[in-house]
Design an enzyme around this catalytic site. Structure first.
Site, PDB file in Angstrom:
ATOM      1  N   ASN A  91     -60.883 -35.815  25.919  1.00  0.00           N
ATOM      2  CA  ASN A  91     -60.222 -34.780  26.718  1.00  0.00           C
ATOM      3  C   ASN A  91     -60.303 -33.473  25.935  1.00  0.00           C
ATOM      4  O   ASN A  91     -59.569 -33.291  24.974  1.00  0.00           O
ATOM      5  CB  ASN A  91     -58.762 -35.208  26.958  1.00  0.00           C
ATOM      6  CG  ASN A  91     -57.932 -34.121  27.610  1.00  0.00           C
ATOM      7  OD1 ASN A  91     -58.470 -33.128  28.097  1.00  0.00           O
ATOM      8  ND2 ASN A  91     -56.616 -34.312  27.633  1.00  0.00           N
ATOM      9  N   TRP A  92     -61.201 -32.618  26.361  1.00  0.00           N
ATOM     10  CA  TRP A  92     -61.419 -31.372  25.613  1.00  0.00           C
ATOM     11  C   TRP A  92     -60.319 -30.347  25.865  1.00  0.00           C
ATOM     12  O   TRP A  92     -60.279 -29.315  25.217  1.00  0.00           O
ATOM     13  CB  TRP A  92     -62.790 -30.790  25.966  1.00  0.00           C
ATOM     14  CG  TRP A  92     -63.936 -31.483  25.277  1.00  0.00           C
ATOM     15  CD1 TRP A  92     -63.925 -32.731  24.715  1.00  0.00           C
ATOM     16  CD2 TRP A  92     -65.254 -30.961  25.071  1.00  0.00           C
ATOM     17  NE1 TRP A  92     -65.149 -33.020  24.173  1.00  0.00           N
ATOM     18  CE2 TRP A  92     -65.988 -31.952  24.379  1.00  0.00           C
ATOM     19  CE3 TRP A  92     -65.891 -29.773  25.421  1.00  0.00           C
ATOM     20  CZ2 TRP A  92     -67.328 -31.780  24.024  1.00  0.00           C
ATOM     21  CZ3 TRP A  92     -67.229 -29.601  25.060  1.00  0.00           C
ATOM     22  CH2 TRP A  92     -67.934 -30.592  24.363  1.00  0.00           C
ATOM     23  N   LYS A  93     -59.485 -30.605  26.871  1.00  0.00           N
ATOM     24  CA  LYS A  93     -58.414 -29.651  27.220  1.00  0.00           C
ATOM     25  C   LYS A  93     -59.037 -28.266  27.455  1.00  0.00           C
ATOM     26  O   LYS A  93     -60.158 -28.186  27.951  1.00  0.00           O
ATOM     27  CB  LYS A  93     -57.328 -29.662  26.143  1.00  0.00           C
ATOM     28  CG  LYS A  93     -56.839 -31.092  25.858  1.00  0.00           C
ATOM     29  CD  LYS A  93     -55.596 -31.160  25.038  1.00  0.00           C
ATOM     30  CE  LYS A  93     -55.246 -32.628  24.811  1.00  0.00           C
ATOM     31  NZ  LYS A  93     -53.967 -32.814  24.140  1.00  0.00           N
ATOM     32  N   SER A  99     -53.193 -38.623  19.053  1.00  0.00           N
ATOM     33  CA  SER A  99     -53.594 -38.567  17.643  1.00  0.00           C
ATOM     34  C   SER A  99     -54.504 -39.716  17.214  1.00  0.00           C
ATOM     35  O   SER A  99     -54.414 -40.195  16.081  1.00  0.00           O
ATOM     36  CB  SER A  99     -52.355 -38.494  16.735  1.00  0.00           C
ATOM     37  OG  SER A  99     -51.655 -37.286  16.969  1.00  0.00           O
ATOM     38  N   GLU A 110     -49.427 -32.746  29.549  1.00  0.00           N
ATOM     39  CA  GLU A 110     -49.450 -31.276  29.541  1.00  0.00           C
ATOM     40  C   GLU A 110     -49.400 -30.723  30.963  1.00  0.00           C
ATOM     41  O   GLU A 110     -48.832 -29.662  31.203  1.00  0.00           O
ATOM     42  CB  GLU A 110     -50.685 -30.776  28.773  1.00  0.00           C
ATOM     43  CG  GLU A 110     -50.499 -30.981  27.267  1.00  0.00           C
ATOM     44  CD  GLU A 110     -51.775 -31.226  26.489  1.00  0.00           C
ATOM     45  OE1 GLU A 110     -52.865 -30.913  26.982  1.00  0.00           O
ATOM     46  OE2 GLU A 110     -51.663 -31.753  25.363  1.00  0.00           O
ATOM     47  N   GLY A 126     -51.413 -34.581  19.726  1.00  0.00           N
ATOM     48  CA  GLY A 126     -51.676 -33.402  18.905  1.00  0.00           C
ATOM     49  C   GLY A 126     -50.781 -33.256  17.688  1.00  0.00           C
ATOM     50  O   GLY A 126     -50.779 -32.217  17.038  1.00  0.00           O
ATOM     51  N   GLU A 139     -49.897 -42.468  26.674  1.00  0.00           N
ATOM     52  CA  GLU A 139     -49.909 -41.385  25.693  1.00  0.00           C
ATOM     53  C   GLU A 139     -48.480 -40.938  25.411  1.00  0.00           C
ATOM     54  O   GLU A 139     -47.910 -40.145  26.185  1.00  0.00           O
ATOM     55  CB  GLU A 139     -50.696 -40.182  26.228  1.00  0.00           C
ATOM     56  CG  GLU A 139     -52.154 -40.468  26.503  1.00  0.00           C
ATOM     57  CD  GLU A 139     -52.985 -39.194  26.418  1.00  0.00           C
ATOM     58  OE1 GLU A 139     -53.866 -39.143  25.555  1.00  0.00           O
ATOM     59  OE2 GLU A 139     -52.732 -38.254  27.183  1.00  0.00           O
ATOM     60  N   GLY A 156     -57.961 -36.438  22.316  1.00  0.00           N
ATOM     61  CA  GLY A 156     -57.941 -34.989  22.483  1.00  0.00           C
ATOM     62  C   GLY A 156     -58.712 -34.314  21.365  1.00  0.00           C
ATOM     63  O   GLY A 156     -59.940 -34.237  21.380  1.00  0.00           O
ATOM     64  N   GLY A 157     -57.980 -33.839  20.359  1.00  0.00           N
ATOM     65  CA  GLY A 157     -58.571 -33.036  19.283  1.00  0.00           C
ATOM     66  C   GLY A 157     -59.829 -33.634  18.672  1.00  0.00           C
ATOM     67  O   GLY A 157     -60.826 -32.921  18.459  1.00  0.00           O
ATOM     68  N   HIS A 204     -51.773 -35.929  33.093  1.00  0.00           N
ATOM     69  CA  HIS A 204     -51.627 -35.733  31.651  1.00  0.00           C
ATOM     70  C   HIS A 204     -50.276 -35.068  31.376  1.00  0.00           C
ATOM     71  O   HIS A 204     -49.809 -34.250  32.165  1.00  0.00           O
ATOM     72  CB  HIS A 204     -52.767 -34.863  31.127  1.00  0.00           C
ATOM     73  CG  HIS A 204     -52.803 -34.805  29.637  1.00  0.00           C
ATOM     74  ND1 HIS A 204     -51.977 -33.978  28.915  1.00  0.00           N
ATOM     75  CD2 HIS A 204     -53.524 -35.502  28.731  1.00  0.00           C
ATOM     76  CE1 HIS A 204     -52.203 -34.158  27.626  1.00  0.00           C
ATOM     77  NE2 HIS A 204     -53.139 -35.084  27.484  1.00  0.00           N
TER      78      HIS A 204
HETATM   79  P1  PGA Z   1     -54.771 -35.744  20.764  1.00  0.00           P
HETATM   80  O1  PGA Z   1     -54.590 -35.581  22.361  1.00  0.00           O
HETATM   81  O2  PGA Z   1     -55.819 -36.798  20.546  1.00  0.00           O
HETATM   82  O3  PGA Z   1     -55.209 -34.386  20.299  1.00  0.00           O
HETATM   83  O4  PGA Z   1     -53.448 -36.165  20.238  1.00  0.00           O
HETATM   84  C1  PGA Z   1     -54.638 -36.707  23.195  1.00  0.00           C
HETATM   85  C2  PGA Z   1     -54.479 -36.270  24.621  1.00  0.00           C
HETATM   86  O5  PGA Z   1     -53.691 -35.356  24.916  1.00  0.00           O
HETATM   87  O6  PGA Z   1     -55.149 -36.830  25.510  1.00  0.00           O
END
Ligand code: PGA
Length: 253
Positions: free
Chosen positions: A15-17, A215, A102, A176, A170, A236-237, A100
């Site tokens: 997930n590149w956001k 994470s 967010e 993050g 999640e 994500g990251g 998600h």
């Molecule tokens: P993260 O994000 O791996 O940066 O913790 C995961 C996500 O939000 O899907």
């Protein structure tokens, strides 16, 4: 003992956001190049919607599939700034993340809206990756299983199959932050999610993949991916760098 991987093919989704420009094609190309050996894992990259169509050409013929990060419930119409599941499919996406945390937080998305988006995904022929997870406060008050159970009840569409629905657990506090739940805590939640899926979808629920997200890094992926009922990761990251993303995927073998 039946290993999770024996009945469900692992999926590692990036997930590149809101990260990535056309120049990020170089990183994707490195992922494509390194993905050749990872034949036992499904790989999905979810870049910003602006990049899906261009990236589709890059991944054509490779093991990497593309996905969107959100979609509107409707196929088209007067919804300025929104993108439909059909548009994502048209651009070359095969899946879409919905619900998600967010989006649930920043855009006040409700379980009902998330379910409508998951139905839209199916209508468009996309896999819906439905995200659920508790906040730190909810975990500390012992409400995790109730919260996640309620989100599943409200967000999952009826009549889903293992081919069109993936669940991502999640924990909001793990996203993050560099923090992850203990292996025992991940196991407990994934076991509860599996029970819900089987209860709701019978045999199909056994085949649905449940991803862990929050994470995930190359350094902790092996331990997390070995947990029963963890069928892959939503990353994500660490999905922004080919070496990290591929390292996590390699841990699923
Ligand atoms: P993260 O994000 O791996 O940066 O913790 C995961 C996500 O939000 O899907």
């Amino acid at each position: 003992m039946v290993m999770a991987g024996a009945i469900r093919r692992p999926l590692v989704a990036g997930n590149w956001k809101m990260n990535g420009l056309k120049a990020s094609a170089a990183e994707l190309a490195a992922m494509v190049q390194g993905s050749g050996d990872l034949t036992a894992v499904d790989l999905l990259v979810c870049p910003p919607a602006t990049l899906v169509a261009g990236f589709a050409e890059l991944v054509a013929g490779s093991a990497i599939l593309l996905g969107g990060q959100d979609c509107h419930p409707d196929a088209s119409g007067a919804h300025t700034g929104d993108i439909s599941a059909e548009m994502l499919a048209d651009a070359g996406a095969r899946a879409v993340i919905v619900g998600h945390s967010e989006r649930r937080t920043n855009h006040r998305e409700t379980d009902g809206l998330v379910r409508a988006k998951a139905l839209a995904a199916r209508r468009a022929g996309l896999i819906a990756i439905v995200c659920v997870g508790e906040t730190r406060q909810q975990r500390e008050s012992g409400a995790t299983l109730n919260v996640v159970g309620g989100q599943l009840d409200g967000s999952l569409p009826d009549g889903a199959s293992a081919a069109d629905l993936v669940v991502a657990y999640e924990p909001v506090w793990a996203i993050g932050s560099g923090l992850t739940p203990t292996v025992a805590d991940v196991a407990e939640v994934h076991r509860a999610i599996r029970a819900k899926l089987v209860d709701r979808y019978d045999a199909a629920g056994q085949g649905m993949r449940i991803l862990y997200g929050g994470s995930v890094k190359p350094g902790n992926a092996k331990e997390l991916m070995a947990v029963p009922d963890v069928d892959g990761a939503l990353v994500g990251g660490a999905s922004l760098k080919a070496a990290d993303f591929l390292g996590i995927a390699a841990a699923c073998r």
